[in-house]
Motif scaffolding. Structure first.
Motif, PDB file in Angstrom:
ATOM      1  N   MET A   1      42.747  42.222  40.867  1.00  0.00           N
ATOM      2  CA  MET A   1      41.455  41.726  41.333  1.00  0.00           C
ATOM      3  C   MET A   1      40.540  42.875  41.747  1.00  0.00           C
ATOM      4  O   MET A   1      39.334  42.849  41.490  1.00  0.00           O
ATOM      5  CB  MET A   1      41.664  40.766  42.499  1.00  0.00           C
ATOM      6  CG  MET A   1      42.187  39.395  42.085  1.00  0.00           C
ATOM      7  SD  MET A   1      42.062  38.206  43.423  1.00  0.00           S
ATOM      8  CE  MET A   1      42.643  36.709  42.599  1.00  0.00           C
TER       9      MET A   1
ATOM     10  N   SER B   1      36.944  37.310  35.298  1.00  0.00           N
ATOM     11  CA  SER B   1      35.806  37.191  36.217  1.00  0.00           C
ATOM     12  C   SER B   1      34.839  36.143  35.675  1.00  0.00           C
ATOM     13  O   SER B   1      34.415  36.233  34.518  1.00  0.00           O
ATOM     14  CB  SER B   1      35.101  38.534  36.365  1.00  0.00           C
ATOM     15  OG  SER B   1      35.999  39.524  36.843  1.00  0.00           O
TER      16      SER B   1
ATOM     17  N   THR C   1      42.755  39.774  34.630  1.00  0.00           N
ATOM     18  CA  THR C   1      41.842  39.119  35.562  1.00  0.00           C
ATOM     19  C   THR C   1      40.600  38.652  34.822  1.00  0.00           C
ATOM     20  O   THR C   1      39.944  39.424  34.125  1.00  0.00           O
ATOM     21  CB  THR C   1      41.447  40.072  36.706  1.00  0.00           C
ATOM     22  OG1 THR C   1      42.628  40.438  37.428  1.00  0.00           O
ATOM     23  CG2 THR C   1      40.466  39.388  37.655  1.00  0.00           C
TER      24      THR C   1
ATOM     25  N   GLN D   1      34.292  35.384  44.984  1.00  0.00           N
ATOM     26  CA  GLN D   1      33.746  36.733  45.015  1.00  0.00           C
ATOM     27  C   GLN D   1      33.504  37.210  46.442  1.00  0.00           C
ATOM     28  O   GLN D   1      33.715  38.371  46.761  1.00  0.00           O
ATOM     29  CB  GLN D   1      32.443  36.787  44.198  1.00  0.00           C
ATOM     30  CG  GLN D   1      31.654  38.083  44.303  1.00  0.00           C
ATOM     31  CD  GLN D   1      32.357  39.250  43.648  1.00  0.00           C
ATOM     32  OE1 GLN D   1      33.373  39.079  42.986  1.00  0.00           O
ATOM     33  NE2 GLN D   1      31.842  40.438  43.856  1.00  0.00           N
TER      34      GLN D   1
ATOM     35  N   ARG E   1      36.840  43.546  40.335  1.00  0.00           N
ATOM     36  CA  ARG E   1      35.661  43.581  41.225  1.00  0.00           C
ATOM     37  C   ARG E   1      34.872  44.873  41.017  1.00  0.00           C
ATOM     38  O   ARG E   1      33.638  44.870  40.936  1.00  0.00           O
ATOM     39  CB  ARG E   1      36.096  43.462  42.682  1.00  0.00           C
ATOM     40  CG  ARG E   1      36.612  42.080  43.063  1.00  0.00           C
ATOM     41  CD  ARG E   1      37.126  42.073  44.497  1.00  0.00           C
ATOM     42  NE  ARG E   1      37.716  40.797  44.867  1.00  0.00           N
ATOM     43  CZ  ARG E   1      37.059  39.763  45.349  1.00  0.00           C
ATOM     44  NH1 ARG E   1      35.738  39.870  45.540  1.00  0.00           N
ATOM     45  NH2 ARG E   1      37.685  38.649  45.667  1.00  0.00           N
TER      46      ARG E   1
ATOM     47  N   HIS F   1      37.249  35.326  40.833  1.00  0.00           N
ATOM     48  CA  HIS F   1      38.146  36.028  39.913  1.00  0.00           C
ATOM     49  C   HIS F   1      39.467  35.269  39.807  1.00  0.00           C
ATOM     50  O   HIS F   1      40.053  34.870  40.823  1.00  0.00           O
ATOM     51  CB  HIS F   1      38.421  37.454  40.392  1.00  0.00           C
ATOM     52  CG  HIS F   1      37.174  38.250  40.623  1.00  0.00           C
ATOM     53  ND1 HIS F   1      36.542  38.956  39.630  1.00  0.00           N
ATOM     54  CD2 HIS F   1      36.438  38.438  41.754  1.00  0.00           C
ATOM     55  CE1 HIS F   1      35.477  39.553  40.127  1.00  0.00           C
ATOM     56  NE2 HIS F   1      35.390  39.259  41.428  1.00  0.00           N
TER      57      HIS F   1
END
Length: 518
Positions: free
Chosen positions: A98, A129, A127, A62, A102, A141
């Motif tokens: 990604m 997380s 993706t 992250q 995010r 991720h």
């Protein structure tokens, strides 16, 4: 078709079914010490890398965004040695996936209650997380690049053909279309050409494949096709003996035409029932997903969602019971348990239980009860079915003036339940047929209203089983009033008195009902 989209969604989640059981906080500690993941999680990644639906797997912590600062490394999973290896460059596709994940987790992380969240970048990537719930933080991720060629040409195309072919048996043809580039990706029947004016159903995929949509065209069902074929054969055979069997020919033609109309009604009934069953399921699914994703934390909203799921479950149960009711009536297995009942209390109980449901659709839901009503003879389960069907009809056919009134009053030797709406009304020519099974009157106003022509047929049969009567008063664009009369206990006990009621008195009852409408 909706089930098909759910199966496609589940196909992406197969390698990750056990991930919710993992301790993400322990994984974070293990990664910080060994710069890699535990063997248990490597097994999950190895299974995913061996799945043809994914091309490659990338990981980024992250706090190290390679797509913004290239000094930070990004790692790709090596399926041979089951290790993550650093790479200097990645495609824009990986960064897009990604970045999307995010951004989404920034919004959700404070109230999120699961240890992972999946974010799809259309059909390009998925993706995952990973969330440490102990510290309410995202530790990294994992982006799984989707193998588009395999997804379209091998998986979706073959699955469409397997589930919806041959068209002559399934009665439907499906096209998978990318509407962003206006391209047909797959079709259930290669002989069918796509045309926008042929589409009956549009179905999106749940939370994934955002640019892709399933278009469906419903063709004649096997029931109608079989009826048409039977009609043609009958006409050919009987035509050869037209001079000797002219009377039989006319009789068979009329019979076959009626069978065809019945088959068309049944086909429409199946399509409508499927739609009506899907509606509460979709509502429950949407509410359940919001709860499962942790988007709702306020206690009042949680209660509202719970009540919504509960009400939709009750609605679904009633639809199923309606089908069972008509089946029991047709087979003569409908058991009647007529006992003294307080019709006013049964009506008030229904009004209280369904008040939020009806008013939630924008209707005024009124209740008027005449005081001091005597008991009447009725089956309480049948009564609930009767009033439920009449109120459902009022909701369906009152799109403009949204006001529904329930009234209970004494009418002669009966206790009457009156259900009144201010909706579209029923033309005089249709009043005699509205209680027939599968009959639905349709015009430009009612054609878009979903239904299957069973509700009023069930109501009439149940009223007659309860020794009651049903009348309808309606004017087009003024509304409709159904009057259901249950015999009072005294009337049942005193059969001689009931038989002495004159025809003039019945006319007075109907005039009284008409005055109520005015």
């Amino acid at each position: 078709i909706e089930e098909f989209t759910s199966q496609v969604r589940n196909r992406f989640y197969i390698p990750f079914r056990g991930i919710r059981k993992l301790d993400i906080a322990h994984m974070k500690q293990y990664y910080n010490e060994h710069h890699n993941f535990p063997e248990s999680f490597k097994k999950v990644l190895s299974d995913a890398s061996n799945d043809s639906i994914f091309e490659s797997i990338y990981f980024s912590p992250q706090d190290q965004d390679h797509c913004i600062d290239s000094d930070y490394p990004i790692h790709v999973f090596n399926s041979v040695n089951k290790e993550f290896e650093p790479v200097d460059e990645v495609s824009e596709l990986v960064c897009d996936g990604m970045g999307l994940a995010r951004s989404r987790m920034k919004v959700l992380i404070d109230d999120y209650r699961w240890n992972n969240k999946v974010t799809f970048d259309t059909h390009r990537s998925m993706t995952l997380s990973m969330i440490n719930l102990t510290d309410q933080e995202v530790i990294g991720h994992l982006t799984f690049v989707v193998n588009r060629d395999y997804l379209v040409n091998d998986f979706l195309s073959n699955k469409l053909k397997k589930k919806f072919s041959p068209t002559t048996e399934t009665g439907v043809v499906l096209w998978l279309r990318d509407f962003m580039i206006d391209e047909i990706l797959a079709v259930s029947d290669d002989d069918e050409k796509f045309r926008r004016d042929l589409i009956d159903i549009n179905q999106r995929f749940p939370d994934m494949l955002d640019n892709w949509v399933l278009h469906a065209k419903i063709i004649d069902s096997p029931t109608i096709a079989a009826s048409n074929a039977s009609l043609t054969r009958n006409l050919i055979v009987l035509g050869m003996a037209v001079f000797a069997l002219s009377g039989a020919l006319i009789f068979m033609f009329i019979t076959a035409r009626r069978e065809r109309e019945l088959a068309q009604r049944q086909a429409g009934f199946l399509a409508n029932v499927t739609h009506e069953l899907k509606t509460p399921l979709a509502a429950m699914q949407a509410a359940g997903e919001n709860l499962a994703d942790g988007r709702v934390t306020d206690p009042n909203r949680l209660k509202t969602y719970g009540n919504h799921i509960y009400n939709e479950t009750i609605r679904l149960r009633k639809m199923i019971e309606k089908l069972l009711d008509i089946a029991r009536i047709d087979s003569g297995q409908n058991m009647v348990q007529i006992t003294p009942q307080n019709i006013d209390e049964l009506t008030e109980f229904y009004h209280q239980n369904h008040y939020n449901y009806v008013t939630g659709k924008g209707y005024r839901f009124e209740l008027e009860i005449e005081p001091g009503l005597p008991q009447a003879m009725a089956d309480p389960d049948h009564f609930e079915t009767i009033i439920g069907n009449l109120v459902d009809n009022a909701v369906k056919y009152s799109p403009n003036t949204k006001r529904i009134t329930l009234k209970v009053k004494k009418m002669g030797d009966y206790v009457a339940l009156i259900v009144r709406d201010r909706g579209l009304g029923i033309p005089a020519k249709a009043k005699k047929q509205i209680f027939e099974k599968f009959y639905r009157y349709e015009d430009s106003m009612t054609a878009k209203t979903k239904g299957h022509g069973l509700g009023l047929s069930i109501v009439k049969n149940l009223v007659e089983l309860n020794k009651g009567k049903i009348d309808v008063i309606s004017e087009v664009n003024e509304g409709t009033t159904f009057i259901v009369k249950f015999p009072m206990c005294e009337t049942i006990e005193n059969g001689d008195r009931q038989r002495e009621i004159h025809h003039e008195y019945v006319n007075e009852e109907l005039e009284s009902s008409a005055d109520y409408v005015k």
